[in-house]
Design a protein around this motif. Structure first.
Motif, PDB file in Angstrom:
ATOM      1  N   PHE A  89       5.237  25.996  74.719  1.00  0.00           N
ATOM      2  CA  PHE A  89       3.943  27.674  74.027  1.00  0.00           C
ATOM      3  C   PHE A  89       2.708  28.186  74.985  1.00  0.00           C
ATOM      4  CE2 PHE A  89       5.898  24.286  71.108  1.00  0.00           C
ATOM      5  CZ  PHE A  89       7.169  25.139  70.529  1.00  0.00           C
ATOM      6  N   SER A  90       3.688  27.707  75.659  1.00  0.00           N
ATOM      7  CA  SER A  90       2.914  28.557  76.987  1.00  0.00           C
ATOM      8  C   SER A  90       3.434  29.972  77.819  1.00  0.00           C
ATOM      9  CB  SER A  90       2.001  28.020  78.554  1.00  0.00           C
ATOM     10  OG  SER A  90       1.341  26.720  78.222  1.00  0.00           O
ATOM     11  N   THR A  91       2.393  31.371  78.381  1.00  0.00           N
ATOM     12  CA  THR A  91       3.190  32.409  78.389  1.00  0.00           C
ATOM     13  C   THR A  91       3.270  32.098  80.137  1.00  0.00           C
ATOM     14  OG1 THR A  91       1.805  33.838  78.796  1.00  0.00           O
ATOM     15  CG2 THR A  91       2.722  34.192  76.358  1.00  0.00           C
ATOM     16  N   GLY A  92       3.431  33.278  80.568  1.00  0.00           N
ATOM     17  CA  GLY A  92       4.086  32.587  82.425  1.00  0.00           C
ATOM     18  C   GLY A  92       4.016  34.514  82.952  1.00  0.00           C
ATOM     19  N   PRO A  93       3.860  34.241  84.086  1.00  0.00           N
ATOM     20  CA  PRO A  93       3.666  35.381  84.914  1.00  0.00           C
ATOM     21  C   PRO A  93       4.257  36.285  85.286  1.00  0.00           C
ATOM     22  CG  PRO A  93       3.952  33.117  86.871  1.00  0.00           C
ATOM     23  CD  PRO A  93       3.860  33.153  85.399  1.00  0.00           C
ATOM     24  N   LYS A  94       4.615  37.528  85.311  1.00  0.00           N
ATOM     25  CA  LYS A  94       5.403  38.928  85.582  1.00  0.00           C
ATOM     26  C   LYS A  94       5.900  39.403  86.717  1.00  0.00           C
ATOM     27  CE  LYS A  94       5.518  38.197  80.566  1.00  0.00           C
ATOM     28  NZ  LYS A  94       7.018  37.327  80.127  1.00  0.00           N
ATOM     29  N   LYS A  95       5.039  38.333  87.577  1.00  0.00           N
ATOM     30  CA  LYS A  95       5.853  38.624  89.328  1.00  0.00           C
ATOM     31  C   LYS A  95       6.352  37.622  89.735  1.00  0.00           C
ATOM     32  CE  LYS A  95       1.349  39.832  90.278  1.00  0.00           C
ATOM     33  NZ  LYS A  95       0.021  41.158  91.225  1.00  0.00           N
ATOM     34  N   LEU A  96       6.811  37.677  91.144  1.00  0.00           N
ATOM     35  CA  LEU A  96       7.336  36.904  92.027  1.00  0.00           C
ATOM     36  C   LEU A  96       5.540  35.980  92.834  1.00  0.00           C
ATOM     37  CD1 LEU A  96      10.404  38.229  93.937  1.00  0.00           C
ATOM     38  CD2 LEU A  96      10.180  35.485  92.553  1.00  0.00           C
ATOM     39  N   GLY A  97       5.823  35.458  93.131  1.00  0.00           N
ATOM     40  CA  GLY A  97       4.805  34.357  94.118  1.00  0.00           C
ATOM     41  C   GLY A  97       3.688  33.259  93.182  1.00  0.00           C
ATOM     42  N   MET A 125      10.727  27.120  96.806  1.00  0.00           N
ATOM     43  CA  MET A 125      11.393  26.730  97.825  1.00  0.00           C
ATOM     44  C   MET A 125      11.419  28.575  98.550  1.00  0.00           C
ATOM     45  SD  MET A 125      13.488  25.058  99.489  1.00  0.00           S
ATOM     46  CE  MET A 125      13.745  23.939  98.317  1.00  0.00           C
ATOM     47  N   HIS A 126      10.882  29.395  98.744  1.00  0.00           N
ATOM     48  CA  HIS A 126      10.435  30.420  98.586  1.00  0.00           C
ATOM     49  C   HIS A 126       9.132  30.452  99.009  1.00  0.00           C
ATOM     50  CE1 HIS A 126      14.375  30.420  97.252  1.00  0.00           C
ATOM     51  NE2 HIS A 126      14.237  31.938  98.397  1.00  0.00           N
ATOM     52  N   ASP A 127       8.434  29.645  99.048  1.00  0.00           N
ATOM     53  CA  ASP A 127       6.938  29.550  99.382  1.00  0.00           C
ATOM     54  C   ASP A 127       6.223  29.644 101.191  1.00  0.00           C
ATOM     55  OD1 ASP A 127       3.538  29.264  99.734  1.00  0.00           O
ATOM     56  OD2 ASP A 127       3.779  28.207  97.854  1.00  0.00           O
ATOM     57  N   LYS A 128       5.849  30.870 101.631  1.00  0.00           N
ATOM     58  CA  LYS A 128       5.698  31.044 103.106  1.00  0.00           C
ATOM     59  C   LYS A 128       4.505  30.277 103.934  1.00  0.00           C
ATOM     60  CE  LYS A 128       8.182  35.291 103.622  1.00  0.00           C
ATOM     61  NZ  LYS A 128       9.122  34.974 102.292  1.00  0.00           N
ATOM     62  N   ASN A 129       3.473  29.542 102.473  1.00  0.00           N
ATOM     63  CA  ASN A 129       2.842  29.160 103.158  1.00  0.00           C
ATOM     64  C   ASN A 129       2.740  27.764 103.642  1.00  0.00           C
ATOM     65  OD1 ASN A 129       0.490  27.087 103.283  1.00  0.00           O
ATOM     66  ND2 ASN A 129      -0.303  28.303 101.405  1.00  0.00           N
ATOM     67  N   PRO A 130       2.547  27.354 104.729  1.00  0.00           N
ATOM     68  CA  PRO A 130       2.813  25.984 105.417  1.00  0.00           C
ATOM     69  C   PRO A 130       2.345  25.088 104.442  1.00  0.00           C
ATOM     70  CG  PRO A 130       1.658  27.384 107.570  1.00  0.00           C
ATOM     71  CD  PRO A 130       1.650  27.995 105.722  1.00  0.00           C
ATOM     72  N   MET A 131       1.669  24.902 104.239  1.00  0.00           N
ATOM     73  CA  MET A 131       1.188  23.457 103.505  1.00  0.00           C
ATOM     74  C   MET A 131       2.854  23.258 102.071  1.00  0.00           C
ATOM     75  SD  MET A 131      -1.181  21.149 103.328  1.00  0.00           S
ATOM     76  CE  MET A 131      -0.747  19.842 102.469  1.00  0.00           C
ATOM     77  N   ALA A 132       3.300  24.324 101.533  1.00  0.00           N
ATOM     78  CA  ALA A 132       4.224  24.439 100.666  1.00  0.00           C
ATOM     79  C   ALA A 132       5.367  22.980 101.063  1.00  0.00           C
ATOM     80  CB  ALA A 132       4.975  25.516 100.803  1.00  0.00           C
TER      81      ALA A 132
END
Length: 405
Positions: free
Chosen positions: A142-150, A316-323
């Motif tokens: 019952f939480s909403t979420g972001p509307k754009k990538l990232g 899977m598409h996170d470009k941060n090296p820590m990901a």
């Protein structure tokens, strides 16, 4: 950041629409004697669809969910619109209770923790008490979420840290997580060690020790014969890699495509989730009621079932090296604990967990699967009590809150 009480109350027309869709469902055929090899058997889905349509009482499920103290707040992080965050906040009567953030994954929900709450809140002379906070992750329940990538795993962690620190006022807290909750709570320990003081996991994915990665542990590992449980665990892990990861390939590449089916077809959603409940458990005897309640939370969720899969694409598409390394990075600033269950999806030799950080609890259970809080709540609660109790390695990590009256 205001906090308002919340009760689940799905409009009657949505319940009626679900039943209409179930009544109009068209099911595929199946191969003879296929069993579970190709996915959910037709007889199981026919039975569950019939039960969900004709017998399942969502209002009963709502009443059960509403026994948990639920709330709504608004949390915003940089670069994204505000998120309406739904959460359970079960406060112990013990004034020094340890604040514990429980983080679910997919296809779980906040209801996974319902069996844990009465086990963790009371405390006593021989065990610590906890204030338990169970959010519906952004885009779940019952939480909403972001509307754009990232919006990836670090952003999930940012939202949850704001909930604990800025909204609820817990300047220090501990966490418990499995599935997506594992990397999310790893990020909490990595990004906010001043706030997140310890983390307990019911699944881990450590990098194996090698001649260059923890060489002393590597020598110990090589010199120690594998137990039968360890051999079985590695076999289970290999099975999941070969036979159980099809859903993840879809989630991490084209979640929007499968999302149309899961949003439009309750039978499609049922099969997509029920397969995991069956394959990822240790013969847990799910009732038809439990399955339909579980899936209904996804069907009636605010953002819809398609939204829950986007986090897979994001990490899977996170470009941060820590990901790429957060699951196996050594966290030097917090205490960590692990509880391993043999029918989880990644079951590695427990010694490898010592590469993850300051390991103060490393338990191996003889039975249990992926949804530990639901399948084995007493075992999981007992491990948390041991880790944070008077003789535990994480006792007193939260200033002024040791869990004892």
């Amino acid at each position: 950041m205001s906090v308002t009480p919340y009760k689940v109350n799905v409009p009657e027309d949505k319940i009626g629409r679900l039943k209409q869709k179930l009544a109009a469902a068209e099911l595929p055929d199946e191969l003879e004697d296929a069993g579970w090899d190709l996915g959910c058997p037709l007889a199981d889905i026919k039975r569950l669809v019939r039960y969900w349509r004709d017998e399942f009482d969502w209002r009963q499920a709502e009443a059960e969910l509403n026994q948990m103290p639920q709330f709504m707040t608004t949390v915003q992080i940089d670069g994204f619109d505000p998120i309406e965050l739904h959460f359970v906040h079960a406060k112990s009567p013990v004034p020094n209770a340890v604040p514990l953030l429980f983080c679910h994954g997919w296809p779980g929900s906040f209801d996974e923790a319902s069996k844990l709450l009465p086990l963790l809140m009371g405390g006593g002379d021989d065990k610590p008490a906890f204030d338990v906070v169970v959010p519906s992750l952004p885009n779940f329940g019952f939480s909403t979420g972001p509307k754009k990538l990232g919006f990836s795993l670090p952003q999930m962690a940012m939202v949850l840290n704001k909930l604990m620190v800025d909204v609820l006022g817990y300047q220090e807290y501990v966490t418990q997580g499995g599935d997506l909750g594992y990397p999310i709570t790893r990020y909490l320990g990595y990004l906010y060690p001043g706030h997140c003081k310890a983390s307990h996991y019911n699944v881990t994915t450590p990098e194996p020790p090698s001649a260059t990665h923890f060489p002393e542990l590597y020598e110990e590992d090589q010199a120690t014969p594998r137990t039968q449980a360890e051999l079985d665990g590695l076999k289970r892990t290999e099975w999941f890699k070969k036979e159980g990861k099809g859903y993840m390939m879809e989630h991490t590449t084209k979640p929007q495509t499968i999302g149309y089916s899961l949003r439009d077809s309750p039978v499609g959603l049922l099969a997509w989730v029920y397969e995991k409940l069956h394959d990822w458990s240790d013969n847990y005897p799910y009732t038809d009621y439990e399955v339909c309640k579980w899936v209904s939370i996804y069907w009636f969720s605010k953002a819809g079932p398609a939204a829950t899969m986007r986090i897979y694409y994001e990490f899977m598409h996170d470009k941060n090296p820590m990901a790429a390394t957060i699951n196996s990075t050594y966290l030097k600033d917090i205490k960590i604990g692990s509880s391993q269950f043999p029918k989880d999806l990644a079951v590695f030799p427990p010694l490898w967990n010592r590469t993850l950080g300051d390991l103060v609890l490393n338990k191996v259970h003889p039975s249990g699967g992926h949804f530990a809080a639901f399948e084995r709540p007493r075992e999981l609660a007992g491990d948390l009590e041991e880790m944070f109790g008077r003789n535990g390695g994480a006792y007193g990590v939260v200033s002024g809150r040791n869990g004892y009256a």
